[in-house]
Write a protein that holds these residues in place. Structure first.
Motif, PDB file in Angstrom:
ATOM      1  N   UNK A  59     -14.655   8.823  11.606  1.00 42.15           N
ATOM      2  CA  UNK A  59     -13.813   7.678  11.288  1.00 42.15           C
ATOM      3  C   UNK A  59     -12.347   7.988  11.550  1.00 42.15           C
ATOM      4  N   UNK A  60     -11.566   6.925  11.740  1.00 46.43           N
ATOM      5  CA  UNK A  60     -10.117   7.035  11.736  1.00 46.43           C
ATOM      6  C   UNK A  60      -9.571   6.124  10.650  1.00 46.43           C
ATOM      7  N   UNK A  61      -8.461   6.514  10.066  1.00 51.00           N
ATOM      8  CA  UNK A  61      -7.881   5.777   8.950  1.00 51.00           C
ATOM      9  C   UNK A  61      -7.128   4.552   9.441  1.00 51.00           C
ATOM     10  N   UNK A  62      -7.245   3.466   8.702  1.00 42.49           N
ATOM     11  CA  UNK A  62      -6.467   2.256   8.960  1.00 42.49           C
ATOM     12  C   UNK A  62      -5.391   2.167   7.882  1.00 42.49           C
ATOM     13  N   UNK A  63      -4.172   2.601   8.213  1.00 39.79           N
ATOM     14  CA  UNK A  63      -3.105   2.662   7.210  1.00 39.79           C
ATOM     15  C   UNK A  63      -2.271   1.384   7.158  1.00 39.79           C
ATOM     16  N   UNK A  64      -2.638   0.400   7.983  1.00 40.21           N
ATOM     17  CA  UNK A  64      -1.840  -0.818   8.045  1.00 40.21           C
ATOM     18  C   UNK A  64      -2.240  -1.879   7.042  1.00 40.21           C
ATOM     19  N   UNK A  65      -3.247  -1.602   6.225  1.00 41.53           N
ATOM     20  CA  UNK A  65      -3.709  -2.597   5.259  1.00 41.53           C
ATOM     21  C   UNK A  65      -3.979  -1.905   3.926  1.00 41.53           C
ATOM     22  N   UNK A  66      -3.712  -2.607   2.828  1.00 43.85           N
ATOM     23  CA  UNK A  66      -3.982  -2.087   1.491  1.00 43.85           C
ATOM     24  C   UNK A  66      -5.249  -2.743   0.955  1.00 43.85           C
ATOM     25  N   UNK A  67      -6.248  -1.940   0.591  1.00 40.23           N
ATOM     26  CA  UNK A  67      -7.513  -2.503   0.108  1.00 40.23           C
ATOM     27  C   UNK A  67      -7.714  -2.324  -1.395  1.00 40.23           C
ATOM     28  N   UNK A  68      -6.918  -1.449  -2.013  1.00 38.52           N
ATOM     29  CA  UNK A  68      -6.997  -1.335  -3.474  1.00 38.52           C
ATOM     30  C   UNK A  68      -6.515  -2.656  -4.079  1.00 38.52           C
TER      31      UNK A  68
ATOM     32  N   UNK B 225       1.469  -5.221  -6.137  1.00 36.10           N
ATOM     33  CA  UNK B 225       2.571  -4.314  -6.450  1.00 36.10           C
ATOM     34  C   UNK B 225       3.658  -4.393  -5.381  1.00 36.10           C
ATOM     35  N   UNK B 226       3.251  -4.368  -4.111  1.00 34.97           N
ATOM     36  CA  UNK B 226       4.240  -4.465  -3.032  1.00 34.97           C
ATOM     37  C   UNK B 226       4.927  -5.831  -3.080  1.00 34.97           C
ATOM     38  N   UNK B 227       4.154  -6.876  -3.386  1.00 34.34           N
ATOM     39  CA  UNK B 227       4.737  -8.219  -3.481  1.00 34.34           C
ATOM     40  C   UNK B 227       5.817  -8.277  -4.548  1.00 34.34           C
ATOM     41  N   UNK B 228       5.700  -7.455  -5.593  1.00 36.15           N
ATOM     42  CA  UNK B 228       6.677  -7.455  -6.673  1.00 36.15           C
ATOM     43  C   UNK B 228       8.078  -7.091  -6.232  1.00 36.15           C
ATOM     44  N   UNK B 229       8.198  -6.364  -5.123  1.00 31.58           N
ATOM     45  CA  UNK B 229       9.525  -5.990  -4.617  1.00 31.58           C
ATOM     46  C   UNK B 229      10.306  -7.221  -4.172  1.00 31.58           C
ATOM     47  N   UNK B 230       9.605  -8.313  -3.925  1.00 33.14           N
ATOM     48  CA  UNK B 230      10.266  -9.507  -3.395  1.00 33.14           C
ATOM     49  C   UNK B 230      11.307 -10.090  -4.350  1.00 33.14           C
ATOM     50  N   UNK B 231      11.220  -9.785  -5.635  1.00 33.29           N
ATOM     51  CA  UNK B 231      12.206 -10.353  -6.570  1.00 33.29           C
ATOM     52  C   UNK B 231      13.606  -9.807  -6.318  1.00 33.29           C
ATOM     53  N   UNK B 232      13.699  -8.680  -5.614  1.00 35.72           N
ATOM     54  CA  UNK B 232      15.032  -8.155  -5.274  1.00 35.72           C
ATOM     55  C   UNK B 232      15.268  -8.218  -3.772  1.00 35.72           C
TER      56      UNK B 232
ATOM     57  N   UNK C 198      -4.496   8.803  -3.348  1.00 32.14           N
ATOM     58  CA  UNK C 198      -4.679   9.049  -1.921  1.00 32.14           C
ATOM     59  C   UNK C 198      -3.451   8.771  -1.096  1.00 32.14           C
ATOM     60  N   UNK C 199      -2.420   8.171  -1.688  1.00 37.40           N
ATOM     61  CA  UNK C 199      -1.149   7.972  -0.994  1.00 37.40           C
ATOM     62  C   UNK C 199      -1.057   6.721  -0.150  1.00 37.40           C
ATOM     63  N   UNK C 200      -1.991   5.766  -0.313  1.00 41.31           N
ATOM     64  CA  UNK C 200      -1.962   4.547   0.503  1.00 41.31           C
ATOM     65  C   UNK C 200      -0.674   3.756   0.291  1.00 41.31           C
ATOM     66  N   UNK C 201      -0.229   3.657  -0.967  1.00 45.89           N
ATOM     67  CA  UNK C 201       0.983   2.893  -1.256  1.00 45.89           C
ATOM     68  C   UNK C 201       2.210   3.546  -0.622  1.00 45.89           C
ATOM     69  N   UNK C 202       2.308   4.854  -0.708  1.00 50.44           N
ATOM     70  CA  UNK C 202       3.459   5.561  -0.140  1.00 50.44           C
ATOM     71  C   UNK C 202       3.537   5.351   1.365  1.00 50.44           C
ATOM     72  N   UNK C 203       2.395   5.540   2.036  1.00 51.94           N
ATOM     73  CA  UNK C 203       2.381   5.373   3.479  1.00 51.94           C
ATOM     74  C   UNK C 203       2.709   3.952   3.898  1.00 51.94           C
ATOM     75  N   UNK C 204       2.251   2.980   3.132  1.00 54.17           N
ATOM     76  CA  UNK C 204       2.506   1.567   3.441  1.00 54.17           C
ATOM     77  C   UNK C 204       3.990   1.245   3.314  1.00 54.17           C
ATOM     78  N   UNK C 205       4.610   1.714   2.232  1.00 55.36           N
ATOM     79  CA  UNK C 205       6.044   1.474   2.044  1.00 55.36           C
ATOM     80  C   UNK C 205       6.856   2.133   3.157  1.00 55.36           C
ATOM     81  N   UNK C 206       6.421   3.296   3.559  1.00 53.48           N
ATOM     82  CA  UNK C 206       7.133   4.048   4.615  1.00 53.48           C
ATOM     83  C   UNK C 206       6.971   3.378   5.980  1.00 53.48           C
ATOM     84  N   UNK C 207       5.739   3.038   6.354  1.00 50.24           N
ATOM     85  CA  UNK C 207       5.467   2.543   7.704  1.00 50.24           C
ATOM     86  C   UNK C 207       5.785   1.058   7.839  1.00 50.24           C
ATOM     87  N   UNK C 208       5.354   0.262   6.872  1.00 54.19           N
ATOM     88  CA  UNK C 208       5.473  -1.191   7.009  1.00 54.19           C
ATOM     89  C   UNK C 208       6.827  -1.736   6.565  1.00 54.19           C
TER      90      UNK C 208
END
Length: 443
Positions: A211-220, A226-233, A253-263
């Motif tokens: 397999x290869x990882x798909x880091x462009x989507x959050x499935x948790x 949580x990411x949507x919550x940043x929109x208030x600022x 597993x670091x999915x949130x960190x990678x998403x904030x960094x890449x996206x």
């Protein structure tokens, strides 16, 4: 050691008994494993008893073979006693699973368990007229079609953990994910990431697939909210000449960190108390420790308090993402831990925020009362509170700002907000609700 029939007549809070029972319906007379757990709460109705038939092939899964897994199953229902019945595990540790190798229809054994279930029913459940109570035999169901064990290892803080590849099926749609689970709370998926098969002509054997990882989507389920919550600022982040900075308490597993960094182009600091979890995140979930992601193996609460004591401008964050759960198995899935909600800790969190910063916290309230208390604690320290219902019946995302955010929910344009809307699935941004000081949260 033999068990007396009278052993099961009364409810004893948190008592956990396992034993084997002859399976006369099997041509080799294999034994069944029976596990009986009484609720930790003495207030639970004495007559509420149910049984679960363990899915064949998953008997070794920590969900069904450990006290912690059994307790989580019990706490999802208002039961005083939960009975697990299944074939004896073939291995002391979880093993790979394929549902197609096991029958899904009721077996003669399952249809003839009434005498055993009656013997394991508390005496208080029997009516005065002598009528034998019927104990429902439930069938455990989830989306897992196949699983393949990648590694089982142990960390000094979280204990044993399991990395697995799973094939899920929901309404005929197939998907593959890599998951991280802890033995102390095996029913709760700590982290998961979508994975894509590489050069595969057959999907029969998950163990042999690459397999290869798909880091462009959050499935948790709660990470998109949580990411949507940043929109208030978002207005504060528009037009910035320097990169926004986020602190993630709890890495998994670091999915949130990678998403904030890449996206979203954040510089990210991740704090995880268990160094082995960090190694697992790097090895199996693609987390990188580079110039824009900085990882620390420390207790998240202590890390925040130490930063607040030695405060400098470099230590301030635009967003603090809190994904910490309680390690107390007796309360089931619960987040954040009570230690985080102490006023001294919340004040330290507030201190390391930029003036227009935001704290986004994943919450799993065990009751409406506890959620209301959580709201009250945050309200004493932060200026404004918002919330998002993750929509899974379990998670709420609590959003707290250090200062008043003018028209936070009315922003509808800007480069940062448009990017955020393009990468966050669903309508979470539109569903953000401000919690007035005089109103109850939407629990």
């Amino acid at each position: 050691m033999s068990l007396s029939p009278s052993t099961f007549e009364t409810i004893v809070p948190s008592r956990y008994i396992t034993f084997t029972f002859p399976n006369h319906h099997h041509h080799h007379h294999h034994h069944l494993r029976v596990a009986v757990l009484d609720s930790p709460s003495a207030a639970t109705a004495a007559a509420s008893t149910a049984a679960i038939w363990v899915p064949p092939g998953r008997e070794s899964d920590w969900i069904f073979s450990t006290f912690s897994g059994h307790l989580q199953l019990l706490l999802t229902q208002p039961l005083s006693r939960l009975i697990l019945i299944g074939n004896s595990p073939s291995s002391p540790q979880p093993i790979s699973y394929n549902s197609s190798l096991h029958p899904s229809s009721p077996t003669p054994l399952q249809r003839n368990l009434a005498p055993l279930l009656s013997a394991l029913t508390p005496k208080s459940a029997f009516l005065d007229d002598g009528e034998i109570p019927e104990v429902p035999l439930l069938v455990f169901e989830d989306e897992v079609v196949k699983s393949s064990i990648v590694e089982i290892c142990e960390g000094p803080c979280v204990g044993e953990m399991l990395i697995e590849n799973v094939e899920l099926e929901n309404d005929g749609v197939k998907e593959f994910r890599r998951r991280l689970r802890f033995k102390r709370m095996p029913n709760f998926v700590q982290s998961q990431m979508r994975i894509c098969p590489k050069n595969v002509t057959s999907f029969e054997n998950l163990d042999n697939m690459k397999f290869e990882l798909d880091r462009g989507v959050l499935v948790q389920p709660y990470l998109n909210p949580m990411v949507a919550g940043i929109s208030v600022i978002s207005r504060f982040l528009e037009g910035r000449t320097f990169r926004p900075k986020a602190l993630c308490l709890g890495v998994g597993g670091g999915a949130l960190l990678g998403f904030l960094r890449v996206q979203l182009n954040f510089e990210v600091v991740g704090v995880e108390e268990d160094e082995v979890v960090l190694e697992v995140a790097k090895r199996y979930f693609g987390l990188e420790d580079d110039e824009l992601i900085h990882l620390f193996a420390e207790d998240g609460i202590e890390y925040v308090q130490n930063l607040a004591k030695n405060l400098s401008e470099e230590c301030r964050f635009d967003a603090i993402m809190v994904d910490l759960d309680s390690s107390d198995v007796s309360v089931g899935a619960c987040a954040p831990p009570t230690e985080f909600v102490r006023k001294s800790v919340l004040l330290a969190v507030r201190a390391i925020l930029h003036e227009e910063g935001v704290v986004v916290t994943n919450t799993i309230p065990s009751s409406k009362l506890l959620y209301e208390r959580l709201i009250c604690e945050f309200r004493e320290v932060f200026e404004e509170l918002y919330e998002i219902d993750a929509g899974n019946g379990e998670n709420f995302v609590l959003i707290a700002t250090k200062s008043k955010v003018r028209n936070a929910l009315e922003a509808n344009e800007g480069a940062f907000l448009n990017k955020l809307k393009s990468v966050v699935s669903g309508s979470y941004i539109d569903s953000i609700r401000k919690i007035p000081r005089t109103a109850d949260p939407a629990f």
